[in-house]
Design a protein around this motif. Structure first.
Motif, PDB file in Angstrom:
ATOM      1  N   GLY A  75       7.819 -14.332   0.174  1.00  0.00           N
ATOM      2  CA  GLY A  75       6.923 -15.302   0.347  1.00  0.00           C
ATOM      3  C   GLY A  75       6.727 -15.681   1.841  1.00  0.00           C
ATOM      4  O   GLY A  75       5.887 -16.211   2.161  1.00  0.00           O
ATOM      5  N   CYS A  76       7.371 -15.068   2.950  1.00  0.00           N
ATOM      6  CA  CYS A  76       6.985 -15.432   4.439  1.00  0.00           C
ATOM      7  C   CYS A  76       7.669 -14.293   4.994  1.00  0.00           C
ATOM      8  O   CYS A  76       8.329 -13.281   4.875  1.00  0.00           O
ATOM      9  N   GLY A 108      10.815 -11.533   4.543  1.00  0.00           N
ATOM     10  CA  GLY A 108      10.113 -10.740   3.714  1.00  0.00           C
ATOM     11  C   GLY A 108      10.341  -9.307   3.862  1.00  0.00           C
ATOM     12  O   GLY A 108      10.796  -8.363   3.167  1.00  0.00           O
ATOM     13  N   PRO A 109       9.850  -8.950   5.302  1.00  0.00           N
ATOM     14  CA  PRO A 109       9.999  -7.442   5.576  1.00  0.00           C
ATOM     15  C   PRO A 109      11.176  -6.637   5.419  1.00  0.00           C
ATOM     16  O   PRO A 109      11.387  -5.612   4.861  1.00  0.00           O
ATOM     17  N   SER A 128       5.566  -8.493   1.437  1.00  0.00           N
ATOM     18  CA  SER A 128       5.832  -9.641   2.242  1.00  0.00           C
ATOM     19  C   SER A 128       4.461 -10.477   2.231  1.00  0.00           C
ATOM     20  O   SER A 128       3.663 -10.044   3.046  1.00  0.00           O
ATOM     21  N   LEU A 129       4.486 -11.309   1.366  1.00  0.00           N
ATOM     22  CA  LEU A 129       3.217 -12.220   1.419  1.00  0.00           C
ATOM     23  C   LEU A 129       3.129 -13.022   2.750  1.00  0.00           C
ATOM     24  O   LEU A 129       4.181 -13.731   3.051  1.00  0.00           O
ATOM     25  N   VAL A 155       3.110  -3.856   2.761  1.00  0.00           N
ATOM     26  CA  VAL A 155       3.762  -3.509   1.610  1.00  0.00           C
ATOM     27  C   VAL A 155       4.729  -2.261   2.193  1.00  0.00           C
ATOM     28  O   VAL A 155       4.198  -1.279   2.956  1.00  0.00           O
ATOM     29  N   PHE A 156       5.931  -1.975   1.606  1.00  0.00           N
ATOM     30  CA  PHE A 156       6.773  -1.131   2.256  1.00  0.00           C
ATOM     31  C   PHE A 156       7.279  -0.343   0.944  1.00  0.00           C
ATOM     32  O   PHE A 156       7.631  -0.714  -0.173  1.00  0.00           O
TER      33      PHE A 156
END
Length: 412
Positions: free
Chosen positions: A344-345, A349-350, A361-362, A373-374
């Motif tokens: 969410g953050c 995220g990453p 990771s939004l 996107v990973f």
């Protein structure tokens, strides 16, 4: 990092083609709550449980109509491609039902016998022996399932009396646990004396108290090498039943105890019976014993994630994976090992996304409206716009097809 204890060595038991014990993976089982005499309803629920992942399903056989229905249930399931083993749950008149209904005795993959109510006084030994002889005749394994709610009162009274005059008396709870264990072990010994092999016997000693369950199974496991079925009986409804069952069985499984499990949840009125199967799978998967479903990692949310976008997307992905798994197990071998991250953050995220097969990771509150996107640890795209969720779901589908689909299999 500490891991689970070595699995306890137990004798393997073949239950309709499913190996219980003997070093096999822990088996998930469940039980119907339909009237077995209602063939349509029982077939429907067995199918639901099997599709959810129940590898063995127990059904109640409590009267002639139920026993007569069993072979029809088995045949109906087989005609639709469901070969899940059916276990007959017998109380009080099991010896008579199996004698009077040989087709039922043949159709079942296992018989469950409760030594506390197989018969009373002079009839108990005779009726237990009849059940074991029938199991031998039809080459079926049995589960000798002791339950503290229907414990052999004669055995318990004798142990209580002996304890009362002992120079070192145990607590009443300890005496009850000993009665439960002795009931199982003495019954198994008697079954062997009649001629049933050790590789046809599974034991269970169920109670509804977490600490008592742990204690009784630890003791039982130390005193025999029979395959063991774990279950917290009458665990309760909703989160209470889930937490209690997971706490008790999680500890035992971590100690290497348990060859097959059932999560005995009280369903909500009109609720989904398959919940108990899903909880059992999640327990085994969370502890690292088996892999049933792709894992979706999602952050819990905080003040940095006032948007609910990541919550909605995480639920959408999880629901999509769960509903697709019955088909995907056949179409995409190995897909259950997939891991997806929906974060969410930017704080975690990453990093979490890099650890997953595919992750997003939004943007959190106040962050740039972009979502990296990973895939397999490498950043492959940055999604933007109002349809980020749909874009990501499409990428997940594409990843599954490439990694687990026909193209990947052909390449191998």
């Amino acid at each position: 990092m500490a891991g689970p204890a070595a699995r306890r060595k137990s004798v393997g038991v073949n239950v309709g083609g499913v190996l219980v014990g003997g070093g096999a993976s822990v088996v998930v089982q469940s039980m119907t709550n339909t009237d077995t005499a209602d063939i349509d309803a029982t077939v429907r629920q067995v199918m639901q449980l099997a599709r959810a992942g129940s590898e063995i399903v127990r059904i109640t056989v409590d009267r002639d109509e139920s026993a007569a229905a069993v072979p029809h249930i088995r045949d109906r399931l087989a005609s639709m491609g469901y070969d899940v083993p059916l276990v007959g749950d017998f109380h009080y008149i099991g010896h008579k039902l199996l004698t009077d209904h040989p087709a039922c005795a043949e159709a079942l993959a296992k018989y469950r016998i409760n030594p506390g109510n197989v018969g009373f006084k002079a009839k108990r030994d005779l009726q237990f022996a009849t059940l074991i002889e029938l199991a031998i005749r039809y080459d079926k394994p049995v589960r000798i399932g002791v339950n503290w709610g229907s414990l052999d009162e004669e055995l318990l009274t004798r142990l209580m009396d002996e304890n009362a005059v002992s120079p070192n008396p145990m607590s009443a709870a300890a005496v009850q646990r000993e009665a439960i264990i002795q009931s199982a072990l003495l019954s198994a010994q008697r079954a062997e004396e009649i001629g049933l092999g050790r590789d046809r016997i599974i034991l269970s000693t169920k109670v509804s108290d977490v600490q008592h369950l742990i204690a009784v199974y630890q003791d039982l496991a130390a005193r025999c090498d029979y395959a063991l079925h774990l279950g917290l009986t009458e665990a309760g409804m909703g989160s209470k039943g889930i937490v209690a069952s997971s706490a008790a069985m999680g500890i035992l499984l971590q100690q290497g105890i348990g060859d097959t499990i059932r999560i005995s949840l009280t369903p909500e009125p009109g609720g989904d019976r398959t919940t108990e199967v899903k909880v059992a799978q999640e327990l085994l998967q969370t502890m690292g014993f088996r892999q049933f479903l792709p894992v979706v990692a999602a952050c819990p949310g905080c003040g940095r994630t006032t948007s609910t976008t990541f919550q909605t997307l995480a639920k959408d992905i999880q629901d999509h994976l769960n509903t697709s798994m019955p088909e995907w197990r056949e179409r995409y071998p190995g897909v259950e090992t997939l891991s997806v991250a929906v974060m969410g953050c930017i704080v975690n995220g990453p990093g979490e996304s890099k650890h997953a097969n595919i992750g997003i990771s939004l943007p959190g509150t106040g962050e740039t409206p972009a979502a990296p996107v990973f895939i397999d640890g490498e950043k492959v795209a940055t999604l933007r716009g109002a349809d980020v969720a749909d874009q990501f779901k499409a990428m997940v589908a594409d990843y599954i097809e490439k990694k687990f689909g026909a193209g990947q299999q052909a390449a191998e």
